[in-house]
Design an enzyme around this catalytic site. Structure first.
Site, PDB file in Angstrom:
ATOM      1  N   ILE A  42       3.262  -2.849  -0.477  1.00 31.68           N
ATOM      2  CA  ILE A  42       2.482  -3.884   0.199  1.00 31.68           C
ATOM      3  C   ILE A  42       1.826  -3.363   1.470  1.00 31.68           C
ATOM      4  O   ILE A  42       0.842  -3.931   1.958  1.00 31.68           O
ATOM      5  CB  ILE A  42       3.388  -5.093   0.525  1.00 31.68           C
ATOM      6  CG1 ILE A  42       2.548  -6.334   0.852  1.00 31.68           C
ATOM      7  CG2 ILE A  42       4.382  -4.754   1.645  1.00 31.68           C
ATOM      8  CD1 ILE A  42       3.338  -7.625   0.879  1.00 31.68           C
ATOM      9  N   LYS A  43       2.351  -2.250   1.997  1.00 31.33           N
ATOM     10  CA  LYS A  43       1.852  -1.726   3.273  1.00 31.33           C
ATOM     11  C   LYS A  43       0.422  -1.202   3.179  1.00 31.33           C
ATOM     12  O   LYS A  43      -0.234  -1.010   4.210  1.00 31.33           O
ATOM     13  CB  LYS A  43       2.777  -0.617   3.783  1.00 31.33           C
ATOM     14  CG  LYS A  43       4.207  -1.068   4.060  1.00 31.33           C
ATOM     15  CD  LYS A  43       4.307  -1.975   5.260  1.00 31.33           C
ATOM     16  CE  LYS A  43       5.749  -2.196   5.667  1.00 31.33           C
ATOM     17  NZ  LYS A  43       5.887  -2.978   6.879  1.00 31.33           N
ATOM     18  N   ASP A  44      -0.075  -0.971   1.963  1.00 29.26           N
ATOM     19  CA  ASP A  44      -1.476  -0.543   1.823  1.00 29.26           C
ATOM     20  C   ASP A  44      -2.415  -1.562   2.466  1.00 29.26           C
ATOM     21  O   ASP A  44      -3.425  -1.205   3.065  1.00 29.26           O
ATOM     22  CB  ASP A  44      -1.855  -0.414   0.344  1.00 29.26           C
ATOM     23  CG  ASP A  44      -1.163   0.739  -0.361  1.00 29.26           C
ATOM     24  OD1 ASP A  44      -0.449   1.504   0.316  1.00 29.26           O
ATOM     25  OD2 ASP A  44      -1.333   0.871  -1.588  1.00 29.26           O
TER      26      ASP A  44
END
Length: 453
Positions: A42-44
């Site tokens: 999700i950090k993208d």
């Protein structure tokens, strides 16, 4: 249709119903599978948002260097975006993070500096402090500071929240998220509560972290802080991205429950995810009595299981920490089935002829070699034969002249699979040190005896 670059594929991740691990929960439970992002987490989303906002504000200039403290996933998103946009990356991380995460960052061309976990954030050795120092020292550099950079939360307000609202057709009643920087839960939760103020936002915390007590009492209790194994959630300080007004409650999950649930998600749902997903589901199960059959719960599955192969998906790692029941034979159970015999060793200063006589008398082919009681090597029949064929006068030489590397050491919780893999042509046995410091030996015969017994 095609995309102009890999960054355009970020987002629009699937929402998948869980059926087996959640069978005791009286609600529909949906997992937001963030592993389908190109960086597998999700950090993208927030990595690209932080970079683009910094470019617009002039904080990040062409050809610059991005410097960040990261547990791995944010670094992956930043590194991926940096490649497309022409920046360099230096990341600091902690020694508790999995090797796979560090290797992945280096695969994207980033420089990675590993710092100690068990130090205060203000300590000059901490990964927070080292990244701040590098930002001051490296020319044309920028530190995103994912903890306090509100572009982090904004990314989820703009993307993750709207996606979940649309995918559930507005039926979501609960959002469950493991809380680290706080960006995912705060940004997503803010959007969803604006759509429906009745939606409950539950944060999953870990023992050793400060969030739960701070939410309930307003006290940042340093006595709550201690090292923990769970990755990606919990903190020993309060990031600005954690909006405590958005989060209705925190639930703490143990390292053991998080690790075992991570494996269960893969085994029971066929979804290969990381440690924070295990924490989130374990926490949700602890809170199941707060749910009703008509509720629709969305749980964020942050990152991919491939980053935890040496940890949560490794049985020896789990056994060493006492997380896994002793289903398979281990060194301990093999020794319990073995006759209680004294381990035979020979001192390194003894002569080779003495070693030959001892081995003949005891009818053994290999013997551990000690120095002042410590095992420092081993002597095998083959070593002796080779040495004497080359130089017969070596009979009176000390054993240490021809000994080879010692038997491998394992601990009492090492699995039979691992022990068997260590026993080969070079090593006919492994050594085990018990809790009292006593050295025991396990041979191939002992393993066969334990299995057949």
């Amino acid at each position: 249709m095609w995309y102009n670059n890999i960054l355009e594929t970020i987002g629009n991740t699937p929402l998948v119903k869980l059926n087996n691990i959640t069978k005791d929960i009286p609600a529909i439970v949906l997992a937001k599978i963030e592993t389908t992002n190109p960086g597998n987490s999700i950090k993208d989303r927030m990595a690209v948002k932080m970079i683009e906002d910094a470019e617009r504000s002039g904080k990040l200039k062409p050809g610059g260097t991005i410097i960040e403290g990261t547990s791995g996933n944010t670094g992956m998103g930043l590194a991926m975006a940096a490649i497309i946009k022409g920046y360099k990356c230096i990341f600091t991380t902690t020694d508790k993070q999995s090797k796979e995460k560090v290797d992945a960052l280096r695969a994207f061309g980033a420089e990675v500096i590993v710092c100690p976990t068990n130090v205060e954030p203000e300590d000059p050795r901490s990964y927070y402090s080292v990244s701040s120092r590098l930002e001051r020292e490296v020319p044309n550099s920028w530190k995103p500071n994912q903890y306090d950079n509100l572009s982090n939360s904004q990314a989820h307000y703009e993307q993750t929240g709207p996606e979940i609202w649309e995918q559930t057709e507005g039926k979501i009643t609960h959002l469950v998220v493991g809380v680290g920087t706080g960006g995912t839960i705060s940004g997503t939760g803010k959007y969803l509560k604006e759509k429906n103020p009745d939606i409950k936002v539950w944060g999953i915390d870990t023992y050793g972290s400060v969030f739960k007590k701070y939410k309930e009492t307003g006290i940042l209790d340093k006595n709550e802080i201690y090292p923990y194994i769970t990755e990606g959630i919990g903190e020993d300080f309060l990031p600005k991205n954690v909006d405590f007004d958005i989060i209705d409650l925190f639930e703490k999950v143990t390292d053991k429950d998080a690790a075992l649930m991570t494996r269960d998600i893969a085994r029971k749902e066929g979804i290969f995810v990381g440690n924070s997903a295990g924490s989130a589901i374990a926490g949700l199960l602890q809170l199941k009595d707060k749910l009703k059959p008509e509720d629709v719960v969305v749980v964020i599955f942050h990152d991919h299981g491939s980053r935890y192969m040496g940890k949560m998906y490794n049985e020896d790692w789990l056994r060493e920490r006492g997380f896994l029941k002793d289903e398979k034979l281990t060194a301990r159970s093999i020794l319990q089935k073995k006759e209680n015999t004294e381990i035979i060793t020979i001192d390194c200063e003894k002569t080779i002829i003495e070693a030959i006589n001892n081995m003949n008398t005891l009818n053994i082919s290999q013997i551990p070699v000690t120095q002042k009681g410590m095992v420092v090597g081993k002597l095998a029949e083959g070593d002796i034969l080779k040495a004497l064929l080359e130089n017969p006068s070596l009979k009176s030489a000390p054993v240490e002249q021809i000994m080879t590397a010692g038997f491998p050491f394992v601990d009492m919780n090492t699995s039979i699979d691992r022990i068997s893999s260590l026993i080969n042509k070079e090593n006919s046995a492994v050594l085990v040190e018990d809790e009292e410091g006593k050295i025991e030996i396990i041979t191939q015969y002992d393993i066969i005896n334990a299995i057949s017994g």
